[in-house]
Every structure is written in structure tokens, then in C-alpha cells.
Design a protein around this motif. Structure first.
Motif, mmCIF file in Angstrom:
data_model
loop_
_atom_site.group_PDB
_atom_site.id
_atom_site.type_symbol
_atom_site.label_atom_id
_atom_site.label_comp_id
_atom_site.label_asym_id
_atom_site.label_seq_id
_atom_site.Cartn_x
_atom_site.Cartn_y
_atom_site.Cartn_z
ATOM 1 N N LYS A 63 49.282 46.341 32.004
ATOM 2 C CA LYS A 63 48.484 46.872 33.118
ATOM 3 C C LYS A 63 46.996 46.837 32.787
ATOM 4 C CE LYS A 63 47.926 50.823 36.218
ATOM 5 N NZ LYS A 63 46.456 50.704 36.179
ATOM 6 N N ALA A 64 46.652 47.267 31.562
ATOM 7 C CA ALA A 64 45.247 47.272 31.154
ATOM 8 C C ALA A 64 44.684 45.857 31.130
ATOM 9 C CB ALA A 64 45.111 47.925 29.777
ATOM 10 N N PHE A 65 45.508 44.889 30.697
ATOM 11 C CA PHE A 65 45.072 43.491 30.663
ATOM 12 C C PHE A 65 44.761 42.987 32.068
ATOM 13 C CE2 PHE A 65 45.886 38.949 30.935
ATOM 14 C CZ PHE A 65 45.194 38.443 29.853
ATOM 15 N N ASN A 66 45.660 43.243 33.009
ATOM 16 C CA ASN A 66 45.455 42.776 34.384
ATOM 17 C C ASN A 66 44.232 43.431 35.020
ATOM 18 O OD1 ASN A 66 47.645 40.989 34.505
ATOM 19 N ND2 ASN A 66 49.068 42.635 34.997
ATOM 20 N N ASP A 67 44.032 44.720 34.748
ATOM 21 C CA ASP A 67 42.855 45.412 35.295
ATOM 22 C C ASP A 67 41.563 44.826 34.729
ATOM 23 O OD1 ASP A 67 44.506 47.048 36.754
ATOM 24 O OD2 ASP A 67 44.392 48.753 35.374
ATOM 25 N N LEU A 68 41.542 44.597 33.407
ATOM 26 C CA LEU A 68 40.338 44.066 32.776
ATOM 27 C C LEU A 68 40.111 42.608 33.166
ATOM 28 C CD1 LEU A 68 37.959 44.515 30.917
ATOM 29 C CD2 LEU A 68 39.432 43.998 28.950
ATOM 30 N N LYS A 69 41.194 41.865 33.365
ATOM 31 C CA LYS A 69 41.059 40.469 33.796
ATOM 32 C C LYS A 69 40.399 40.402 35.173
ATOM 33 C CE LYS A 69 44.603 38.391 35.468
ATOM 34 N NZ LYS A 69 45.927 37.779 35.671
ATOM 35 N N LYS A 70 40.821 41.274 36.094
ATOM 36 C CA LYS A 70 40.201 41.309 37.423
ATOM 37 C C LYS A 70 38.730 41.676 37.327
ATOM 38 C CE LYS A 70 44.452 42.590 39.893
ATOM 39 N NZ LYS A 70 45.127 43.666 40.667
ATOM 40 N N LYS A 71 38.433 42.653 36.483
ATOM 41 C CA LYS A 71 37.047 43.085 36.301
ATOM 42 C C LYS A 71 36.191 41.954 35.734
ATOM 43 C CE LYS A 71 34.397 46.893 34.238
ATOM 44 N NZ LYS A 71 34.499 48.131 33.416
ATOM 45 N N THR A 72 36.749 41.219 34.767
ATOM 46 C CA THR A 72 36.027 40.105 34.148
ATOM 47 C C THR A 72 35.804 38.983 35.150
ATOM 48 O OG1 THR A 72 37.058 40.648 32.018
ATOM 49 C CG2 THR A 72 36.044 38.471 32.223
ATOM 50 N N ASN A 73 36.845 38.631 35.915
ATOM 51 C CA ASN A 73 36.702 37.570 36.914
ATOM 52 C C ASN A 73 35.645 37.915 37.943
ATOM 53 O OD1 ASN A 73 38.701 36.050 35.727
ATOM 54 N ND2 ASN A 73 40.330 36.800 37.059
ATOM 55 N N GLN A 74 35.652 39.163 38.406
ATOM 56 C CA GLN A 74 34.669 39.598 39.387
ATOM 57 C C GLN A 74 33.258 39.540 38.808
ATOM 58 O OE1 GLN A 74 35.276 40.081 42.440
ATOM 59 N NE2 GLN A 74 33.411 41.014 43.220
ATOM 60 N N PHE A 75 33.115 39.956 37.563
ATOM 61 C CA PHE A 75 31.808 39.943 36.906
ATOM 62 C C PHE A 75 31.283 38.515 36.773
ATOM 63 C CE2 PHE A 75 29.424 39.501 32.897
ATOM 64 C CZ PHE A 75 28.331 40.305 33.192
ATOM 65 N N LEU A 76 32.155 37.598 36.385
ATOM 66 C CA LEU A 76 31.737 36.208 36.229
ATOM 67 C C LEU A 76 31.321 35.611 37.573
ATOM 68 C CD1 LEU A 76 34.425 34.932 33.698
ATOM 69 C CD2 LEU A 76 31.978 35.100 33.285
ATOM 70 N N LYS A 77 32.133 35.819 38.600
ATOM 71 C CA LYS A 77 31.863 35.216 39.901
ATOM 72 C C LYS A 77 30.602 35.756 40.555
ATOM 73 C CE LYS A 77 36.703 34.201 41.040
ATOM 74 N NZ LYS A 77 37.831 34.519 41.955
#
Length: 334
Positions: free
Chosen positions: A197-211
Motif C-alpha cells: 500500500k505504501a509503495f502504491n501511494d508513494l508511486k502515485k505521489k512520485t508520478n504526479q510530482f514528475l508530471k
């Protein structure tokens, strides 16, 4: 143990069930692994070109922030990929060992209950070996604890039935091993679930930050450092296993106010290719060769823009481009 009690027991969960549960949280899927590969390559590109943005404090801070996200994702991925099969193998061995010592122990209690006409004890301990092996973990633990308690309460009368303090301690030891293995498996499954769960949450946060942040900051260097920018966006598309409906895509905005530029045309003249700019401010080429090329971008009211690009093999290229509006001429005074 009565037939009614056996029917009410929790259904047994065999080894295959535990494997399914553990594998659900064991390994990341292919897309997530490719995403991590992309993040790793992006970091390498940023490190190799750190001199480009060294004096740009905001971009430098954004790069540091991205690096922190990436480190966090890799730590979580390590937990998600922690091996678990060995616990399942141990479970089978430890359970078999427990049953091997428990069944003769309980059978001796049955003999004791029969000889003394104690129906209460008989109802609690009378069970076949096949039923014993089919008990769920919870019911097996409860049954073993019940046998141990009965033996301890009647120890003085059990010498003739091969039950001693030493045999009780031995059974307690086997039960302790079984409990530890079960606890280790439950902790591991919960840890994998939490990490997932923590991985998926951080992955979404990272993708949003990059975009929304870092991609746009790096795009500003396209004119001065095109190779760096092209390499960065190629690294962003490292996930080769993901199919894209384009090989080159771009988004156009007004340099002054950030508004979408929703009309015009984009040319790759030396390739004989062209495409229209959509009302949403995007353009795309479904097929676009690898290598170094140049785009010519035209839109009414804006200066024609020439953009050098480099597309790497098997990697879609995404661009974020700003255009300068043509200054309006003031009417001559009469």
C-alpha cells in the motif's frame, strides 16, 4: 472431540492457500518494476547533468526531492520482494512434527478417560488422526492447549499412560515452534500488505510530482541543453513493456500565461511528417523514427518555433513546449 465440534471448526487452510496469500504481496508486477527502472535511469541522467541546473536552486531542490521519493520506493520494493516460501515449507514440517507428538499424547488421554469413565475428558480429546491433520491452525492450537491442560491437571494419575512432565514439556515445545512459525507468517504477510500500500501511494505521489513539477522544469532547458532534455524524457519512458499509442507527443502552452495553445500544426520536414495541434494543446506522431530530428511548430499569433529533438529506440518521447506570442502592433495615431 465430539463430531459436532469438528463440524464447527474453522476450515483448514492448506499450504497452497498460504502461498496464494503470500504471493499476492510477494513480488511487484512487471509494470512497477519497469517504473523503478525508469526512476533509476532518470536519476542517473540527472546526476550526469547536474552542472546544467547547479545554479538553479528550485530545480536542484526538485531533483533532491525526486531522489528521496526514489530511495523510499526502492526500500519498499525490497520489503515487498522479501522471500516467503521458506516459511510455508517450515510450516508443513513443523505442523507434521506437532501432530506426530500430539496424536499419541491425545490417544493416551483417551485411554485414561475410558478407563476412568470420564466422558467430559473423552469428549474433549477423542479425535482421529485424519481429522486432527485437517484442523485449521486456530483449532489445532486450541486442541493442543486443551490436551496439555488436561494432562497437567491429571498428571499424578497419568504415569501408567506414558504421560509425564517431560512429555508435556516436549509437546509444549513443539506447539511453541508451531506458534512462532504462524506468527512469523502473519507478520510477514501484514508487512508485505503494508509495504504494498505504501509503495502504491508513494508511486502515485512520485508520478504526479514528475508530471506536474520536474518534467516542466527540465523542459525549460531544451533550447540550451537539448541532449540533456531528450535523454531525460527518454529515461522517463524506460518502461518498455508498456504499450503507447504514440512515439512522439507534445504539449503546447503560452510562455507568458501558461494557457493551452489549441490550434496550429507541427512539421518534421526532413521526414515528410506533419500533424495538427489538437484543441487540448497536444500533438502526436504515432510513428516517429529514432535519432536526431527537428520540429517546426506553427500557430497563428505565435512565433514559429524550431525544436531539436532526439528519440531513443523503443522509447516514446514526450515534450512540454512553450511558445512566444507575436506582439500586437499598435495602430498609428491619426
Amino acid at each position: 472431540m465430539s463430531l459436532l465440534l469438528i463440524k464447527q471448526c474453522e476450515p483448514n487452510r492448506d499450504t497452497s492457500f498460504d502461498l496464494v496469500v503470500l504471493h499476492k504481496f510477494k513480488m511487484m508486477n512487471t509494470n512497477d518494476q519497469l517504473k523503478l527502472d525508469s526512476y533509476q535511469e532518470v536519476e542517473q541522467v540527472l546526476n550526469l547533468n547536474s552542472s546544467v541546473y547547479e545554479s538553479d536552486a528550485p530545480t536542484k531542490e526538485e531533483v533532491t526531492r525526486f531522489t528521496g521519493y526514489k530511495i523510499g520506493l526502492f526500500k519498499l520494493a525490497e520489503k515487498m520482494n522479501a522471500p516467503a516460501d521458506w516459511l510455508i515449507v517450515n510450516k508443513k514440517e513443523i505442523k507434521n512434527k506437532l501432530i506426530a507428538s500430539l496424536f499419541p499424547f491425545s490417544n493416551n488421554l483417551v485411554c485414561f478417560a475410558n478407563s476412568n469413565g470420564d466422558t467430559s475428558i473423552l469428549e474433549q480429546v477423542d479425535i482421529s488422526k485424519s481429522v486432527l491433520a485437517g484442523l485449521s491452525e486456530v483449532n489445532l492450537i486450541q486442541y493442543t492447549e486443551s490436551c496439555i491442560k488436561i494432562a497437567q491437571d491429571n498428571l499424578a494419575q497419568l504415569n501408567d499412560y506414558a504421560i509425564t512432565q517431560e512429555s508435556i514439556i516436549s509437546l509444549q515445545t513443539d506447539l511453541g515452534d508451531f506458534l512462532k512459525n504462524r506468527t512469523d507468517r502473519l507478520i510477514l504477510m501484514e508487512d508485505k500488505k503494508t509495504s504494498n500500500k505504501a509503495f502504491n501511494d508513494l508511486k502515485k505521489k512520485t508520478n504526479q510530482f514528475l508530471k506536474t513539477v520536474l518534467d516542466r522544469s527540465i523542459e525549460r532547458y531544451r533550447q540550451s541543453h537539448p541532449d540533456f532534455v531528450n535523454h531525460y524524457f527518454a529515461a522517463r519512458q524506460t518502461a518498455k513493456g508498456i504499450q503507447h499509442p504514440y512515439e512522439l507527443m507534445g504539449y503546447l502552452t503560452d510562455e507568458a500565461n501558461g494557457q493551452i495553445i489549441g490550434e496550429g500544426k507541427v512539421f518534421a520536414e526532413e521526414l515528410g511528417l506533419s500533424t495538427a495541434i489538437s484543441p487540448t494543446g497536444s500533438f502526436r506522431f504515432k510513428s516517429f523514427p529514432k535519432g536526431d530530428h527537428r520540429l517546426r511548430i506553427e500557430s497563428i499569433g505565435y512565433k514559429t518555433l524550431y525544436v531539436p529533438i532526439r528519440r531513443f529506440e523503443s522509447r516514446p518521447c514526450k515534450l512540454y513546449i512553450s511558445m512566444q506570442a507575436v506582439p500586437l502592433l499598435e495602430p498609428n495615431s491619426i
